[in-house]
Write an enzyme that holds these catalytic residues in place. Structure first.
Site, PDB file in Angstrom:
ATOM      1  N   ASP A 141       0.983  -1.184   0.223  1.00  0.00           N
ATOM      2  CA  ASP A 141      -0.321  -0.276  -0.192  1.00  0.00           C
ATOM      3  C   ASP A 141       0.937   1.335   0.295  1.00  0.00           C
ATOM      4  O   ASP A 141       0.576   2.107   0.143  1.00  0.00           O
ATOM      5  CB  ASP A 141      -0.911  -0.272   1.039  1.00  0.00           C
ATOM      6  CG  ASP A 141      -2.320   1.089   1.223  1.00  0.00           C
ATOM      7  OD1 ASP A 141      -2.502   1.113   1.954  1.00  0.00           O
ATOM      8  OD2 ASP A 141      -2.234   1.775  -0.245  1.00  0.00           O
ATOM      9  N   LYS A 144       3.179   3.406  -5.557  1.00  0.00           N
ATOM     10  CA  LYS A 144       2.444   2.788  -7.022  1.00  0.00           C
ATOM     11  C   LYS A 144       3.129   2.395  -7.995  1.00  0.00           C
ATOM     12  O   LYS A 144       3.549   0.879  -8.223  1.00  0.00           O
ATOM     13  CB  LYS A 144       1.247   3.030  -7.159  1.00  0.00           C
ATOM     14  CG  LYS A 144       0.576   3.795  -6.205  1.00  0.00           C
ATOM     15  CD  LYS A 144      -0.727   2.649  -5.281  1.00  0.00           C
ATOM     16  CE  LYS A 144      -0.837   3.599  -3.599  1.00  0.00           C
ATOM     17  NZ  LYS A 144      -0.905   2.478  -2.664  1.00  0.00           N
ATOM     18  N   ASP A 169      -3.313  -3.339  -2.330  1.00  0.00           N
ATOM     19  CA  ASP A 169      -3.985  -2.040  -2.612  1.00  0.00           C
ATOM     20  C   ASP A 169      -3.695  -1.606  -3.766  1.00  0.00           C
ATOM     21  O   ASP A 169      -3.246  -1.370  -4.343  1.00  0.00           O
ATOM     22  CB  ASP A 169      -4.110  -1.079  -1.647  1.00  0.00           C
ATOM     23  CG  ASP A 169      -5.732  -0.355  -0.785  1.00  0.00           C
ATOM     24  OD1 ASP A 169      -5.491   0.244  -0.222  1.00  0.00           O
ATOM     25  OD2 ASP A 169      -6.745  -0.783  -1.707  1.00  0.00           O
ATOM     26  N   ASN A 170      -5.318  -0.518  -4.227  1.00  0.00           N
ATOM     27  CA  ASN A 170      -5.455   0.682  -5.430  1.00  0.00           C
ATOM     28  C   ASN A 170      -5.230  -0.071  -6.747  1.00  0.00           C
ATOM     29  O   ASN A 170      -4.342   0.759  -7.118  1.00  0.00           O
ATOM     30  CB  ASN A 170      -4.016   1.606  -4.541  1.00  0.00           C
ATOM     31  CG  ASN A 170      -4.577   1.904  -3.407  1.00  0.00           C
ATOM     32  OD1 ASN A 170      -3.427   2.131  -2.689  1.00  0.00           O
ATOM     33  ND2 ASN A 170      -6.064   2.561  -3.091  1.00  0.00           N
ATOM     34  N   GLU A 199     -11.684   4.256  -1.092  1.00  0.00           N
ATOM     35  CA  GLU A 199     -12.316   4.899   0.421  1.00  0.00           C
ATOM     36  C   GLU A 199     -12.540   6.241  -0.028  1.00  0.00           C
ATOM     37  O   GLU A 199     -12.447   6.321   0.376  1.00  0.00           O
ATOM     38  CB  GLU A 199     -10.817   4.474   1.490  1.00  0.00           C
ATOM     39  CG  GLU A 199      -9.991   5.369   0.809  1.00  0.00           C
ATOM     40  CD  GLU A 199      -8.528   4.912   0.252  1.00  0.00           C
ATOM     41  OE1 GLU A 199      -9.036   3.947  -0.826  1.00  0.00           O
ATOM     42  OE2 GLU A 199      -7.145   5.185  -0.068  1.00  0.00           O
TER      43      GLU A 199
HETATM   44  O1  LIG Z   1      -0.279   7.288  -2.357  1.00  0.00           O
HETATM   45  C1  LIG Z   1      -0.995   5.810  -1.595  1.00  0.00           C
HETATM   46  N1  LIG Z   1      -0.281   5.478  -0.921  1.00  0.00           N
HETATM   47  C2  LIG Z   1       0.898   5.545  -1.004  1.00  0.00           C
HETATM   48  C3  LIG Z   1       1.682   6.579  -0.047  1.00  0.00           C
HETATM   49  C4  LIG Z   1       2.846   6.513  -0.424  1.00  0.00           C
HETATM   50  C5  LIG Z   1       3.676   6.299   1.341  1.00  0.00           C
HETATM   51  C6  LIG Z   1       4.996   5.943   1.371  1.00  0.00           C
HETATM   52  C7  LIG Z   1       5.222   4.476   2.325  1.00  0.00           C
HETATM   53  C8  LIG Z   1       6.743   3.326   1.735  1.00  0.00           C
HETATM   54  C9  LIG Z   1       6.889   3.156   2.469  1.00  0.00           C
HETATM   55  C10 LIG Z   1       8.650   2.689   2.176  1.00  0.00           C
HETATM   56  N2  LIG Z   1       8.964   2.022   0.816  1.00  0.00           N
HETATM   57  C11 LIG Z   1       8.514   3.733   0.131  1.00  0.00           C
HETATM   58  C12 LIG Z   1       6.945   4.214   0.733  1.00  0.00           C
HETATM   59  S1  LIG Z   1       6.078   5.460   0.092  1.00  0.00           S
HETATM   60  C13 LIG Z   1      -2.547   6.387  -2.114  1.00  0.00           C
HETATM   61  C14 LIG Z   1      -3.035   7.195  -2.954  1.00  0.00           C
HETATM   62  C15 LIG Z   1      -4.607   7.122  -2.884  1.00  0.00           C
HETATM   63  C16 LIG Z   1      -5.677   8.581  -3.939  1.00  0.00           C
HETATM   64  C17 LIG Z   1      -6.461   7.799  -4.173  1.00  0.00           C
HETATM   65  C18 LIG Z   1      -7.203   9.009  -5.133  1.00  0.00           C
HETATM   66  C19 LIG Z   1      -6.985  10.220  -4.883  1.00  0.00           C
HETATM   67  F1  LIG Z   1      -7.613  11.110  -6.238  1.00  0.00           F
HETATM   68  C20 LIG Z   1      -6.021  10.522  -4.163  1.00  0.00           C
HETATM   69  C21 LIG Z   1      -5.100   9.543  -3.203  1.00  0.00           C
HETATM   70  C22 LIG Z   1      -5.295   5.949  -2.455  1.00  0.00           C
HETATM   71  C23 LIG Z   1      -4.743   4.774  -1.726  1.00  0.00           C
HETATM   72  O2  LIG Z   1      -5.043   4.246  -0.903  1.00  0.00           O
HETATM   73  C24 LIG Z   1      -2.805   5.138  -1.267  1.00  0.00           C
HETATM   74  O3  LIG Z   1      -2.279   4.018  -0.745  1.00  0.00           O
HETATM   75 MG   LIG Z   2      -3.721   2.087  -0.133  1.00  0.00          MG
END
Ligand SMILES: O=C(NCCCCc1cc2ccncc2s1)c1cc(-c2ccc(F)cc2)cc(O)c1O
Ligand SMILES: [Mg+2]
Length: 214
Positions: A141, A144, A169-170, A199
């Site tokens: 998660d 992406k 996810d996603n 979500e």
């Molecule tokens: O980017 C998302 N999730 C990742 C955040 C990046 C955090 C990280 C953790 C980590 C740990 C270790 N190494 C590197 C990394 S980088 C995300 C985005 C949306 C979304 C959907 C529609 C929208 F209009 C706007 C956002 C929905 C979701 O469920 C998500 O999970």
């Molecule tokens: Mg997600």
């Protein structure tokens, strides 16, 4: 200065949830995201699918890539048997600080190890640093565009065994087309799609469950 959304989410948990009660933490976050401010937690609809897959696998060793505020961490950890362990990686230090507090409020800190840093740096160190042989369950998660390279990295580091379950996810929104093509076409995976919604919205999204065949 103005608080951040994760800080406001934590305040909502501390105001409305009961310490040591994971379900009340989950409900407080879902209420906050539905009625106050949207946030990128897996949410209640996809969260129920996550719960059913975790319960079916009943894992001892879990890796979560992408902690955010700890919502899915709490959903998973509350279902783990005594002695089971969840390692969760978070890149953003501010998110990690909030997630630590959420996990403590849920009373699940003994089952969870939150590690700050990038997945590509930590995956190769899982064995020597955490004494992990292989994972039984991996929840993807995070970024992406890291789902596919990190899955290949876990394969190369010998962290997956026959039967390890990956849940992503996603896979529709924001979408992970390269990862989907890989797990659906590779002879090393048995993959299936759980259709759901992004979500707290009506937009389509879903989870992809992929069993590593070795
Ligand atoms: O980017 C998302 N999730 C990742 C955040 C990046 C955090 C990280 C953790 C980590 C740990 C270790 N190494 C590197 C990394 S980088 C995300 C985005 C949306 C979304 C959907 C529609 C929208 F209009 C706007 C956002 C929905 C979701 O469920 C998500 O999970
Ligand atoms: Mg997600």
């Amino acid at each position: 200065t103005r608080s951040t959304r994760p800080q406001r989410l934590l305040k909502a948990v501390q105001k409305h949830a009961t310490r040591g009660d994971p379900q009340s933490v989950i409900s407080a976050i879902d209420h906050f995201c539905r009625h106050s401010e949207w946030a990128m937690n897996i949410g209640d609809e996809k969260g129920s699918i996550l719960d059913s897959v975790v319960s079916e696998v009943n894992p001892e060793k879990v890796l979560e890539l992408g902690t955010y505020c700890g919502y899915s961490t709490v959903r998973i950890a509350r279902l783990l048997p005594p002695g089971a362990r969840l390692i969760t990686l978070e890149f953003n230090a501010d998110y990690a600080a909030i997630a630590r507090q959420v996990i403590i409020w849920a009373g699940l800190e003994d089952k969870v190890q939150l590690v700050e840093g990038a997945s590509e740096d930590w995956i190769p160190r899982m064995k020597e640093h955490f004494g992990i042989e292989t994972f039984d369950f991996v929840f993807l998660d995070h970024w992406k565009d890291r789902y596919l390279p990190d899955t290949k990295l876990m394969e190369d580091c010998g962290l997956l065994r026959k039967g390890t379950v990956l849940l992503a996810d996603n896979v529709i929104c924001p979408g992970v087309p390269d990862y989907l093509a890989y797990v659906r076409n590779s002879l090393s995976y048995k993959s299936c799609y759980f259709k759901s919604h992004l979500e707290y919205t009506k937009a389509e999204d879903g989870l992809e469950k992929s069993v590593f065949l070795g």
